[in-house]
Design a protein around this motif. Structure first.
Motif, PDB file in Angstrom:
ATOM      1  N   PHE A   1      30.813  44.233  38.387  1.00 15.54           N
ATOM      2  CA  PHE A   1      31.725  43.367  38.051  1.00 15.54           C
ATOM      3  C   PHE A   1      33.207  43.976  37.794  1.00 15.54           C
ATOM      4  O   PHE A   1      34.125  43.513  38.024  1.00 15.54           O
ATOM      5  N   PHE A   2      33.378  45.180  36.877  1.00 20.26           N
ATOM      6  CA  PHE A   2      34.399  45.857  36.928  1.00 20.26           C
ATOM      7  C   PHE A   2      35.301  46.266  38.121  1.00 20.26           C
ATOM      8  O   PHE A   2      36.546  46.072  38.150  1.00 20.26           O
ATOM      9  N   HIS A   3      34.532  46.730  39.190  1.00 15.70           N
ATOM     10  CA  HIS A   3      35.053  47.135  40.508  1.00 15.70           C
ATOM     11  C   HIS A   3      35.468  46.043  40.983  1.00 15.70           C
ATOM     12  O   HIS A   3      36.413  46.021  41.893  1.00 15.70           O
ATOM     13  N   GLU A   4      34.640  44.991  41.295  1.00 13.36           N
ATOM     14  CA  GLU A   4      34.992  44.039  42.363  1.00 13.36           C
ATOM     15  C   GLU A   4      35.749  42.685  41.798  1.00 13.36           C
ATOM     16  O   GLU A   4      36.571  42.222  42.623  1.00 13.36           O
ATOM     17  N   ALA A   5      35.552  42.284  40.415  1.00 11.62           N
ATOM     18  CA  ALA A   5      36.154  41.184  39.944  1.00 11.62           C
ATOM     19  C   ALA A   5      37.593  41.577  39.269  1.00 11.62           C
ATOM     20  O   ALA A   5      38.418  40.543  39.203  1.00 11.62           O
ATOM     21  N   LEU A   6      37.595  42.740  38.664  1.00 10.72           N
ATOM     22  CA  LEU A   6      38.864  43.305  37.941  1.00 10.72           C
ATOM     23  C   LEU A   6      39.811  44.251  38.617  1.00 10.72           C
ATOM     24  O   LEU A   6      39.081  45.056  39.207  1.00 10.72           O
ATOM     25  N   SER A   7      41.035  44.122  38.609  1.00 10.23           N
ATOM     26  CA  SER A   7      41.751  45.186  39.020  1.00 10.23           C
ATOM     27  C   SER A   7      42.120  45.967  38.002  1.00 10.23           C
ATOM     28  O   SER A   7      41.875  45.831  36.800  1.00 10.23           O
ATOM     29  N   PRO A   8      42.681  47.296  38.117  1.00 10.31           N
ATOM     30  CA  PRO A   8      42.795  48.210  36.962  1.00 10.31           C
ATOM     31  C   PRO A   8      43.634  47.635  35.826  1.00 10.31           C
ATOM     32  O   PRO A   8      43.535  47.971  34.797  1.00 10.31           O
ATOM     33  N   ALA A   9      44.688  46.577  36.323  1.00 16.00           N
ATOM     34  CA  ALA A   9      45.683  46.127  35.338  1.00 16.00           C
ATOM     35  C   ALA A   9      45.059  45.284  34.557  1.00 16.00           C
ATOM     36  O   ALA A   9      45.311  45.210  33.322  1.00 16.00           O
ATOM     37  N   GLN A  10      43.996  44.355  34.861  1.00 13.22           N
ATOM     38  CA  GLN A  10      43.347  43.379  34.211  1.00 13.22           C
ATOM     39  C   GLN A  10      42.283  44.128  33.525  1.00 13.22           C
ATOM     40  O   GLN A  10      42.163  43.577  32.163  1.00 13.22           O
ATOM     41  N   ARG A  11      41.711  45.352  33.778  1.00 16.27           N
ATOM     42  CA  ARG A  11      41.026  45.856  32.949  1.00 16.27           C
ATOM     43  C   ARG A  11      41.688  46.520  31.561  1.00 16.27           C
ATOM     44  O   ARG A  11      41.269  46.649  30.433  1.00 16.27           O
ATOM     45  N   ALA A  12      42.933  46.983  31.913  1.00 17.47           N
ATOM     46  CA  ALA A  12      43.869  47.550  30.912  1.00 17.47           C
ATOM     47  C   ALA A  12      44.106  46.451  29.787  1.00 17.47           C
ATOM     48  O   ALA A  12      44.500  46.621  28.616  1.00 17.47           O
ATOM     49  N   ARG A  13      44.194  45.136  30.332  1.00 14.06           N
ATOM     50  CA  ARG A  13      44.544  44.160  29.288  1.00 14.06           C
ATOM     51  C   ARG A  13      43.564  43.515  28.403  1.00 14.06           C
ATOM     52  O   ARG A  13      43.610  42.709  27.431  1.00 14.06           O
ATOM     53  N   ILE A  14      42.154  44.016  28.627  1.00  9.37           N
ATOM     54  CA  ILE A  14      40.968  43.687  27.994  1.00  9.37           C
ATOM     55  C   ILE A  14      41.093  44.271  26.563  1.00  9.37           C
ATOM     56  O   ILE A  14      41.136  45.518  26.481  1.00  9.37           O
ATOM     57  N   ARG A  15      41.230  43.534  25.442  1.00  8.06           N
ATOM     58  CA  ARG A  15      41.581  44.264  23.947  1.00  8.06           C
ATOM     59  C   ARG A  15      40.173  44.091  23.284  1.00  8.06           C
ATOM     60  O   ARG A  15      40.020  44.986  22.361  1.00  8.06           O
ATOM     61  N   TRP A  16      39.516  43.213  23.552  1.00  6.86           N
ATOM     62  CA  TRP A  16      38.164  42.983  22.652  1.00  6.86           C
ATOM     63  C   TRP A  16      37.042  42.788  23.458  1.00  6.86           C
ATOM     64  O   TRP A  16      36.989  42.137  24.492  1.00  6.86           O
ATOM     65  N   ALA A  17      35.813  43.325  23.033  1.00  2.00           N
ATOM     66  CA  ALA A  17      34.532  42.977  23.946  1.00  2.00           C
ATOM     67  C   ALA A  17      33.353  42.976  22.798  1.00  2.00           C
ATOM     68  O   ALA A  17      33.318  43.705  21.976  1.00  2.00           O
ATOM     69  N   SER A  18      32.579  42.120  23.391  1.00  2.00           N
ATOM     70  CA  SER A  18      31.307  41.892  22.415  1.00  2.00           C
ATOM     71  C   SER A  18      30.116  42.050  23.441  1.00  2.00           C
ATOM     72  O   SER A  18      29.913  41.317  24.480  1.00  2.00           O
ATOM     73  N   CYS A  19      28.935  42.493  22.817  1.00  2.00           N
ATOM     74  CA  CYS A  19      27.895  42.582  23.670  1.00  2.00           C
ATOM     75  C   CYS A  19      26.685  43.110  22.718  1.00  2.00           C
ATOM     76  O   CYS A  19      26.829  43.345  21.395  1.00  2.00           O
ATOM     77  N   ASP A  20      25.442  42.825  23.156  1.00  2.00           N
ATOM     78  CA  ASP A  20      24.302  43.522  22.423  1.00  2.00           C
ATOM     79  C   ASP A  20      24.090  45.046  22.230  1.00  2.00           C
ATOM     80  O   ASP A  20      25.296  45.692  22.731  1.00  2.00           O
ATOM     81  N   MET A  21      23.221  45.657  21.864  1.00  2.00           N
ATOM     82  CA  MET A  21      23.155  47.178  21.637  1.00  2.00           C
ATOM     83  C   MET A  21      22.481  47.885  23.087  1.00  2.00           C
ATOM     84  O   MET A  21      21.830  48.668  23.048  1.00  2.00           O
ATOM     85  N   SER A  22      22.809  47.085  24.248  1.00  2.00           N
ATOM     86  CA  SER A  22      22.200  47.734  25.464  1.00  2.00           C
ATOM     87  C   SER A  22      23.170  48.878  25.820  1.00  2.00           C
ATOM     88  O   SER A  22      24.504  48.841  25.810  1.00  2.00           O
ATOM     89  N   GLN A  23      22.652  50.150  25.985  1.00  2.00           N
ATOM     90  CA  GLN A  23      23.341  51.157  26.397  1.00  2.00           C
ATOM     91  C   GLN A  23      24.194  51.058  27.697  1.00  2.00           C
ATOM     92  O   GLN A  23      25.342  51.567  28.117  1.00  2.00           O
TER      93      GLN A  23
END
Length: 419
Positions: free
Chosen positions: A196-218
């Protein structure tokens, strides 16, 4: 008014001229010969009116909407034109996409019906087989999302769902600010979320993400920290509360195994009462749990610690929340309850990402709500043999692209969408 003009008005065929009509298949189909009116002979790329090289030799058919129980079929022989820029090509067909066999407004009607009912029911209304509906729906959605890019993603949510028997999982990525699905991938491991991070988002889009939520999966935690190092990660409150409830229930199970018949009767029916939130308990329930102080101190101690932990979610200052959490962890360790000690280990492993909740109370509640809608979609379709048709319905109903508002369907007047 001639019959051809009357048919054009009833069917609302704007900028099209009907040249002939005929009823076929025992009057169940209305076949119409049409041609563009004042807007034909255009290049499909630049839309310039061009010189005709050759008149249409063989008529093609396009299926249109069903009206008054009769299927409408359009016939036309496209002309070959000479474009100064793009050379010799076939003229643009204004009522259908290139290489399509159905019109734009039938595509619109198909998408609108599949949003609210099963594909079998939509096929019955449109006079199409279910297998044909599924194939057409996939083509429309694939064409609509061909050049689509994720935009404005600031708050990211990640979770996995089961879409088929045999432990087949898919990773769902949400935009938690706008409550829709932005990506669906097969699998639930690190490789899937990395894709997902490699194909769907550009480096600039990844840098604009400020918050993320997920379960405790490593796998999810490691991928978010690796690809979005500036994002603040928040461990989902729902999964943390679930882990604590399981730890408390493990204390109850252990006591049940050790007690005799009389002792088991005393703690019978406590499973749901122990997992209940304090605001949902009655005074009688609280008095019943307080009696465990003398009859079963282990269960009582686990319940008290669980209720105390709920205060953490209401702190407004990170420093005060940090001191409270450390005191609670010390009390849980002193309780000498193995399941709670394991839960403390979980808190230590994710301590900083749990405290981030105080800065922004972000949860996967939006994602869990979307998951409920996904289960409804899956049940409505009676299962899927693969992820692709399921992903089509996800993007159609809860996707980040409103397929019914696309430019490709903008040629349909608003009054036609009610046919």
């Amino acid at each position: 008014m001639s019959n051809l003009t009357l048919l054009a008005k009833i069917l609302r065929l704007k900028e099209l001229k009907i040249t002939w009509f005929q009823f076929r298949q025992r009057d169940t189909e209305l076949h119409l010969g049409i041609k563009p009116y004042k807007n034909g002979c255009r290049c499909p790329v630049c839309e310039r009116r061009c010189r005709i090289v050759r008149q249409g030799q063989e008529a093609r058919r396009w299926e249109d909407i069903t009206l008054f129980g009769r299927k409408i079929v359009l016939w036309y022989a496209p002309k070959e034109i000479e474009c100064p820029t793009h050379g010799r090509t076939q003229e643009e067909i204004p009522w259908a996409a290139a290489h399509a066999r159905i019109t734009y407004r039938l595509e619109y009607r198909l998408c609108a019906l599949c949003q609210i009912m099963t594909q079998k029911a939509a096929g019955a209304i449109l006079k199409l087989p279910s297998s044909t509906v599924s194939d057409l729906l996939h083509r429309v959605i694939a064409r609509s999302r061909a050049d689509h890019r994720i935009r404005g993603l600031v708050t990211l949510g990640v979770d996995e769902i089961s879409y088929c028997k045999g432990r087949k999982f898919a990773t769902i990525v949400y935009d938690l600010d706008r409550s829709y699905v932005v990506w669906v991938g097969k699998g639930k491991g690190r490789e899937t979320i990395d894709r997902f991070f490699h194909e769907a988002l550009s480096p600039a889009q990844r840098a604009r993400i400020r918050w993320a939520s997920c379960d405790m999966s490593q796998a999810y935690i490691g991928a978010i920290k690796h690809h979005c190092p500036t994002a603040q990660l928040v461990i989902d409150r729902f999964h943390l509360a679930k882990a604590l409830n399981e730890a408390v229930d493990e204390v109850r199970k252990e006591e049940w195994r050790q007690l005799g018949a009389e002792g088991r009767h005393a703690i019978k029916g406590l499973r749901w009462l122990l997992g209940m939130h304090s605001r949902n308990r009655t005074k009688g329930d609280t008095r019943l749990l307080n009696r465990l102080r003398t009859s079963n101190r282990h269960i009582h101690r686990a319940w008290v610690l669980k209720d105390e932990f709920d205060h953490f979610w209401h702190f407004q200052y990170p420093g005060a929340a940090k001191r409270f959490l450390k005191r609670w962890m010390t009390a849980a360790l002193r309780s000498r309850l193995p399941s709670l000690r394991r839960f403390v280990t979980t808190l230590r492993n994710h301590f900083d990402n749990i405290l981030t909740f105080i800065k922004r109370p972000l949860t996967n509640a939006v994602g869990e709500g979307i998951n409920r809608l996904l289960k409804i979609l899956k049940n409505r379709a009676s299962g899927f043999r693969g992820l692709e048709p399921f992903a089509d319905l996800i993007f159609l109903t809860i996707g980040d692209l409103d397929i019914l508002d696309l430019d490709i369907l903008a040629q349909i007047p608003s009054d036609l969408r009610t046919l």
